[in-house]
Design a protein around this motif. Structure first.
Motif, short mmCIF file in Angstrom:
data_model
loop_
_atom_site.label_atom_id
_atom_site.label_comp_id
_atom_site.label_asym_id
_atom_site.label_seq_id
_atom_site.Cartn_x
_atom_site.Cartn_y
_atom_site.Cartn_z
N VAL A 296 63.76 48.05 8.58
CA VAL A 296 62.31 48.29 8.53
C VAL A 296 62.02 48.94 7.19
CG1 VAL A 296 60.35 49.39 9.68
CG2 VAL A 296 62.35 48.73 11.02
N ALA A 297 61.12 48.35 6.41
CA ALA A 297 60.85 48.89 5.07
C ALA A 297 59.39 48.65 4.71
CB ALA A 297 61.76 48.20 4.04
N ALA A 298 58.97 49.25 3.60
CA ALA A 298 57.61 48.99 3.12
C ALA A 298 57.58 47.58 2.55
CB ALA A 298 57.25 50.01 2.05
N GLY A 299 56.54 46.82 2.90
CA GLY A 299 56.39 45.49 2.33
C GLY A 299 55.47 45.54 1.13
N GLU A 300 55.20 44.36 0.58
CA GLU A 300 54.23 44.33 -0.53
C GLU A 300 52.85 44.56 0.04
OE1 GLU A 300 54.48 40.79 -2.89
OE2 GLU A 300 56.64 41.09 -3.15
N GLY A 301 52.04 45.32 -0.69
CA GLY A 301 50.68 45.58 -0.22
C GLY A 301 50.70 46.47 1.00
N PRO A 302 49.64 46.42 1.77
CA PRO A 302 49.53 47.36 2.91
C PRO A 302 50.27 46.88 4.15
CG PRO A 302 47.55 46.02 2.77
CD PRO A 302 48.46 45.55 1.66
N PHE A 303 51.54 46.55 3.98
CA PHE A 303 52.31 46.01 5.11
C PHE A 303 53.63 46.75 5.28
CE2 PHE A 303 49.68 42.42 3.84
CZ PHE A 303 49.25 41.93 5.05
N VAL A 304 54.11 46.77 6.53
CA VAL A 304 55.53 47.10 6.71
C VAL A 304 56.25 45.78 6.96
CG1 VAL A 304 55.44 49.46 7.57
CG2 VAL A 304 55.12 47.57 9.16
N LEU A 305 57.49 45.74 6.49
CA LEU A 305 58.26 44.50 6.59
C LEU A 305 59.48 44.75 7.45
CD1 LEU A 305 58.88 41.62 5.54
CD2 LEU A 305 60.15 42.71 3.68
N VAL A 306 59.69 43.88 8.43
CA VAL A 306 60.84 44.03 9.32
C VAL A 306 61.74 42.81 9.16
CG1 VAL A 306 61.56 44.20 11.73
CG2 VAL A 306 59.45 45.32 10.98
N ARG A 307 63.04 43.05 9.11
CA ARG A 307 64.00 41.93 9.09
C ARG A 307 64.95 42.09 10.27
NH1 ARG A 307 64.99 39.48 4.03
NH2 ARG A 307 67.24 39.40 4.39
N VAL A 308 65.18 40.99 10.97
CA VAL A 308 66.19 41.01 12.04
C VAL A 308 67.19 39.91 11.69
CG1 VAL A 308 66.63 40.75 14.51
CG2 VAL A 308 64.50 41.83 13.73
N ALA A 309 68.37 40.34 11.25
CA ALA A 309 69.34 39.38 10.72
C ALA A 309 70.55 39.29 11.63
CB ALA A 309 69.79 39.83 9.33
N ASP A 310 71.11 38.09 11.75
CA ASP A 310 72.39 37.97 12.44
C ASP A 310 73.24 36.97 11.67
OD1 ASP A 310 72.39 35.19 13.67
OD2 ASP A 310 70.51 35.98 14.51
N ASN A 311 74.54 37.02 11.90
CA ASN A 311 75.42 36.11 11.15
C ASN A 311 75.81 34.90 11.99
OD1 ASN A 311 76.98 37.45 12.94
ND2 ASN A 311 78.73 37.78 11.56
N GLY A 312 74.85 34.44 12.78
CA GLY A 312 75.07 33.27 13.63
C GLY A 312 74.87 31.96 12.86
N PRO A 313 74.66 30.87 13.61
CA PRO A 313 74.64 29.53 13.02
C PRO A 313 73.43 29.24 12.14
CG PRO A 313 74.03 29.44 15.33
CD PRO A 313 74.45 30.84 15.07
N GLY A 314 72.39 30.08 12.20
CA GLY A 314 71.20 29.81 11.39
C GLY A 314 70.31 28.76 12.03
N VAL A 315 69.14 28.59 11.43
CA VAL A 315 68.18 27.60 11.93
C VAL A 315 68.01 26.55 10.83
CG1 VAL A 315 65.78 27.22 12.62
CG2 VAL A 315 66.98 29.27 13.39
N PRO A 316 68.26 25.28 11.14
CA PRO A 316 68.15 24.25 10.09
C PRO A 316 66.77 24.26 9.45
CG PRO A 316 68.83 23.28 12.20
CD PRO A 316 68.57 24.72 12.45
#
Ligand SMILES: Nc1ncnc2c1ncn2[C@@H]1O[C@H](COP(=O)(O)OP(=O)(O)OP(=O)(O)O)[C@@H](O)[C@H]1O
Ligand SMILES: [Mg+2]
Length: 379
Positions: A296-316
């Motif tokens: 969870v971090a500050a995004g560009e402009g008036p936004f917070v930015l969330v990333r949820v990452a996993d090391n799975g197969p990915g989405v084509p």
């Protein structure tokens, strides 16, 4: 044996007797039933009484002429669909225009040639029969469609009632199972069962709530109930709640919250469930022993930015947009219960994030799968 349809009935309207007789004999010789009228006024009466299948109508008659007769005839029951052929001595453009303005289907010039008369009559009757059949088919199809739409609506209504009524019992099962799982007097086996119930019922609750909110969004009623929300705290709490499940498949969940983030104005419940759905996917689709990172971090402009990452197969790449549509699931043979869900989680996430004026996407440059969403500070 199939019953023969009755022969078509033709009404011949002409004030001139030789003309009437010629038309009558021509038609009788081909097996038509013929009824006669000698004026426009009489024609209307005979039309109502005899219900002919076609009308041969002289244009020039004393009293009501052919055009006026046709106009009135069209206003009678069966009038609009009965073909009318004008008989006229005047073969010119003006008569043709008037005939078609008066609602005529065809016109024949006098002296009428019997062969031509028969051809026109047959053709018009065939067209009429086809159009009646077409109309009947159309009616049947429209009724079937209406029935289907009605059934579909009933089904949707039933589903929404059931889903709504499931919400409370599911929540109370969760609560009681949680209490049981913490009851020190229970055996380890019993506690384990209770924990298992908690986890399953939470899955059920997630599905029920997703369905409810997606239904609400369809009705235009998914309104975030906003208040100050500490989004980092939600991330940590959802990650903790997923800990037991992660441990079962030796997965690791890490959370990194940037310091000094402002609290945002948002619907805490909706935001929490966005996290829950993304984490549920990560746990489900990442491999045994895999790792999941929430940032969870500050995004560009008036936004917070969330990333949820996993090391799975990915989405084509081809699916990175569509995956947010309802009921869209990837075929993942390597994942045992990849079809256990219903393809609603990401649809809910997008609705919830967009209801806040935010957006959600898959980071195309990352390894594994990285879902990102941003929410405006909302002030
Ligand atoms: N982290 C991920 N890694 C790989 N594929 C994913 C990931 N998250 C989602 N997907 C794919 O996207 C599909 C849609 O996800 P979504 O959360 O909408 O539905 P679901 O998980 O199948 O069911 P539900 O969330 O309704 O229980 C999944 O079926 C899966 O194929
Ligand atoms: Mg899901």
């Amino acid at each position: 044996m199939e019953e023969q349809p009755p022969p078509p009935k033709v009404l011949v309207v002409d004030d001139n007797e030789p003309n009437r007789v010629l038309a009558e004999e021509t038609l009788l010789s081909e097996g038509y039933v013929v009824v006669l009228a000698t004026s426009g006024e009489e024609a209307l009466e005979v039309f109502v009484r005899e219900q002919p299948d076609l009308v041969l109508l002289d244009v020039r008659m004393p009293g009501l002429d052919g055009f006026a007769t046709c106009a009135r005839l069209r206003a009678l029951p069966r009038g609009p669909e009965t073909p009318v052929v004008f008989l006229t001595a005047l073969r010119d453009l003006e008569t043709f225009d008037r005939a078609s303005r008066a609602g005529g289907d065809d016109f024949l010039t006098k002296p009428v040639r019997p062969a031509e008369l028969l051809t026109r009559v047959q053709t018009l009757l065939r067209i009429r029969r086809l159009s009646v059949e077409l109309h009947d088919h159309f009616r049947v199809i429209r009724k079937q469609r209406d029935d289907l739409v009605r059934l579909q609506l009933q089904k949707e209504q039933l589903v929404s009632f059931v889903v709504h009524d499931l919400k409370n019992p599911v929540s109370s099962i969760e609560l009681h199972a949680l209490l049981l799982s913490r009851d020190a007097s229970l055996s380890e086996d019993a506690k384990e069962s209770a924990t298992w119930i908690v986890r399953e019922v939470q899955m059920m609750k997630r599905l029920v709530l997703n369905l409810l909110d997606i239904g609400r969004a369809d009705d235009g009623k998914l309104e975030p109930r906003k208040g100050p929300v500490d989004i980092g705290e939600i991330a940590i709490s959802v990650a903790n709640a997923g800990g037991v499940r992660a441990a079962e498949r030796e997965q690791q969940i890490k959370v990194a919250v940037a310091s000094g983030l402002p609290s945002i104005e948002a619907d805490a419940d909706l935001v929490r469930r966005v996290f829950e759905n993304l984490l549920d996917n990560a746990l489900r689709y990442a491999p045994r022993g895999g790792s999941i990172a929430i940032g969870v971090a500050a995004g560009e402009g008036p936004f917070v930015l969330v990333r949820v990452a996993d090391n799975g197969p990915g989405v084509p790449e081809a699916m990175r947009e569509r995956i947010f549509d309802r009921y869209v699931q990837l075929d993942m043979p390597s994942i045992q219960d990849s079809r256990a869900g219903r393809g609603l989680g990401l649809a809910f996430c997008r609705l919830a994030v967009e209801a806040h004026g935010g957006s959600i996407w898959i980071d195309p440059s990352a390894q594994g799968t990285v879902f990102c969403f941003k929410l405006p500070h909302g002030r």
